[in-house]
Enzyme design. Sequence first.
Site, mmCIF file in Angstrom:
data_model
loop_
_atom_site.group_PDB
_atom_site.id
_atom_site.type_symbol
_atom_site.label_atom_id
_atom_site.label_comp_id
_atom_site.label_asym_id
_atom_site.label_seq_id
_atom_site.Cartn_x
_atom_site.Cartn_y
_atom_site.Cartn_z
ATOM 1 N N ARG A 192 22.351 20.199 35.892
ATOM 2 C CA ARG A 192 21.690 21.111 36.839
ATOM 3 C C ARG A 192 20.823 20.352 37.835
ATOM 4 N NH1 ARG A 192 18.954 24.505 32.179
ATOM 5 N NH2 ARG A 192 18.762 22.322 31.549
ATOM 6 N N VAL A 199 26.233 24.702 32.672
ATOM 7 C CA VAL A 199 27.388 24.969 31.806
ATOM 8 C C VAL A 199 27.359 26.367 31.200
ATOM 9 C CG1 VAL A 199 27.800 22.528 31.239
ATOM 10 C CG2 VAL A 199 26.347 23.908 29.726
ATOM 11 N N ASN A 246 28.550 16.718 26.487
ATOM 12 C CA ASN A 246 27.263 16.213 26.009
ATOM 13 C C ASN A 246 26.111 17.172 26.313
ATOM 14 O OD1 ASN A 246 25.104 13.987 25.525
ATOM 15 N ND2 ASN A 246 24.850 14.529 27.686
ATOM 16 N N TYR A 253 19.335 25.767 16.120
ATOM 17 C CA TYR A 253 19.871 24.514 16.685
ATOM 18 C C TYR A 253 20.913 23.934 15.727
ATOM 19 C CZ TYR A 253 20.413 19.775 18.363
ATOM 20 O OH TYR A 253 20.969 18.588 18.806
ATOM 21 N N GLY A 280 22.004 10.926 14.681
ATOM 22 C CA GLY A 280 20.689 11.302 14.160
ATOM 23 C C GLY A 280 19.680 11.167 15.293
HETATM 24 P P1 NDP Z 1 18.248 15.052 27.127
HETATM 25 O O1 NDP Z 1 17.304 16.218 27.169
HETATM 26 O O2 NDP Z 1 17.727 13.729 27.516
HETATM 27 O O3 NDP Z 1 19.561 15.385 27.987
HETATM 28 C C1 NDP Z 1 20.166 16.650 27.914
HETATM 29 C C2 NDP Z 1 21.145 16.777 29.067
HETATM 30 O O4 NDP Z 1 21.788 18.066 28.950
HETATM 31 C C3 NDP Z 1 20.456 16.726 30.407
HETATM 32 O O5 NDP Z 1 21.224 15.910 31.273
HETATM 33 C C4 NDP Z 1 20.480 18.158 30.887
HETATM 34 O O6 NDP Z 1 20.624 18.197 32.303
HETATM 35 C C5 NDP Z 1 21.763 18.673 30.235
HETATM 36 N N1 NDP Z 1 21.775 20.124 30.127
HETATM 37 C C6 NDP Z 1 20.963 20.910 29.379
HETATM 38 N N2 NDP Z 1 21.238 22.201 29.619
HETATM 39 C C7 NDP Z 1 22.245 22.225 30.534
HETATM 40 C C8 NDP Z 1 22.957 23.255 31.199
HETATM 41 N N3 NDP Z 1 22.688 24.551 30.953
HETATM 42 N N4 NDP Z 1 23.927 22.923 32.069
HETATM 43 C C9 NDP Z 1 24.196 21.623 32.326
HETATM 44 N N5 NDP Z 1 23.564 20.595 31.741
HETATM 45 C C10 NDP Z 1 22.588 20.910 30.865
HETATM 46 O O7 NDP Z 1 18.786 15.014 25.613
HETATM 47 P P2 NDP Z 1 19.901 14.101 24.886
HETATM 48 O O8 NDP Z 1 20.473 13.115 25.793
HETATM 49 O O9 NDP Z 1 19.284 13.661 23.622
HETATM 50 O O10 NDP Z 1 20.968 15.235 24.528
HETATM 51 C C11 NDP Z 1 22.340 15.128 24.829
HETATM 52 C C12 NDP Z 1 23.138 15.755 23.698
HETATM 53 O O11 NDP Z 1 22.922 15.008 22.501
HETATM 54 C C13 NDP Z 1 22.754 17.181 23.350
HETATM 55 O O12 NDP Z 1 23.929 17.924 23.101
HETATM 56 C C14 NDP Z 1 21.942 17.036 22.067
HETATM 57 O O13 NDP Z 1 21.984 18.188 21.289
HETATM 58 C C15 NDP Z 1 22.661 15.877 21.434
HETATM 59 N N6 NDP Z 1 21.934 15.147 20.411
HETATM 60 C C16 NDP Z 1 20.715 14.570 20.676
HETATM 61 C C17 NDP Z 1 20.065 13.873 19.682
HETATM 62 C C18 NDP Z 1 18.720 13.284 19.897
HETATM 63 O O14 NDP Z 1 18.029 12.965 18.902
HETATM 64 N N7 NDP Z 1 18.259 13.088 21.124
HETATM 65 C C19 NDP Z 1 20.685 13.672 18.385
HETATM 66 C C20 NDP Z 1 21.940 14.333 18.203
HETATM 67 C C21 NDP Z 1 22.545 15.008 19.188
HETATM 68 P P3 NDP Z 1 19.882 19.202 33.301
HETATM 69 O O15 NDP Z 1 18.592 19.622 32.661
HETATM 70 O O16 NDP Z 1 19.713 18.402 34.557
HETATM 71 O O17 NDP Z 1 20.855 20.328 33.476
HETATM 72 C C1 8X3 Z 2 19.213 16.028 17.334
HETATM 73 C C2 8X3 Z 2 18.846 15.369 16.049
HETATM 74 O O1 8X3 Z 2 17.707 15.775 13.820
HETATM 75 O O2 8X3 Z 2 16.449 16.301 15.844
HETATM 76 O O3 8X3 Z 2 20.390 16.736 17.199
HETATM 77 O O4 8X3 Z 2 18.225 17.706 15.132
HETATM 78 S S1 8X3 Z 2 17.772 16.358 15.181
#
Ligand code: NDP
Ligand code: 8X3
Length: 255
Positions: free
Chosen positions: A38, A62, A88, A154, A185
């Site tokens: 976004r 999305v 992602n 979540y 993780g």
């Molecule tokens: P960030 O918050 O750093 O990044 C999240 C990304 O998702 C941003 O680029 C954001 O972009 C995008 N996003 C969120 N909502 C929307 C939307 N409605 N439309 C389009 N894009 C969207 O977090 P992470 O990089 O950590 O997260 C990425 C993925 O990894 C997620 O699915 C998360 O659940 C998963 N994950 C993360 C972990 C962690 O510990 N960090 C562990 C396991 C999984 P914008 O706001 O510009 O739209």
């Molecule tokens: C992100 C990892 O353990 O914070 O998915 O849910 S946790």
Amino acid sequence: MISIHNQIILITGASSGIGAACAQVFAQTGARLILAARRRQRLEELAASLAPCPVHLLELDVRDRFQVESCLSQLPSDWAEIDILINNAGLSRGLDKLHEGSISDWEEMIDTNIKGLLYITRTVVPGMVKRDRGHVVNIGSIAGHQTYPKGNVYCGSKAAVRAISEGLKQDLLGTPVRVTSIDPGMVETEFSSVRFHGDTARAKKVYQGLTPLTPTDVADAVFFCVTRPVHVNISEMLLVPTDQATATLVHRRAE
Ligand code: NDP
Ligand code: 8X3
């Protein structure tokens, strides 16, 4: 190892964290990147830092099914044939007991993590099947394997991602299209700050005293999976920091 030179890779959630790291890793491989999120300005800054990698930007929410369909159907013809989809984009909102939780937080997670991933997948995968090539990488989570206290919705959304990855793999059997779920993780990104609605001090405490994964660690895992020979499908990869054993069992050092 197969080359992904000139392949078109769509990364959702590329404006931050794991998605941005995937863009950085794949930019070094000769791939062509479609970066979606976004926050357009973030994408523009990232694209500038990736030069001379060819990049196409999509300002996209999305959760908006019609925006997803129209954005992807209107890709210029030389960007339309997506080879690798990295689903992602995702978030957590809140850390509350279910009976005290915020329904708008739940809706945001379900609409993004489950429905958004489905809209993108439903739009992109038919072309992969038609062209007899493609790879879908879903970013799940350890939270899809183990539910933790107050993680309820979540964790449920990531369990759904895991089931959807499994179902997609089954439904694509007989085609060359591959499906991988990468389930990290703790990764230090904006994730916890988003979870706590911008409370960065609280977010910092999540990683205090331990060494979390970096977004690049996860991007490297994605790169490994998509560069295996075409007869190899890594269905699931659970990767955690050395300081983390389960969703709730972590080792913290005194600081
Ligand atoms: P960030 O918050 O750093 O990044 C999240 C990304 O998702 C941003 O680029 C954001 O972009 C995008 N996003 C969120 N909502 C929307 C939307 N409605 N439309 C389009 N894009 C969207 O977090 P992470 O990089 O950590 O997260 C990425 C993925 O990894 C997620 O699915 C998360 O659940 C998963 N994950 C993360 C972990 C962690 O510990 N960090 C562990 C396991 C999984 P914008 O706001 O510009 O739209
Ligand atoms: C992100 C990892 O353990 O914070 O998915 O849910 S946790």
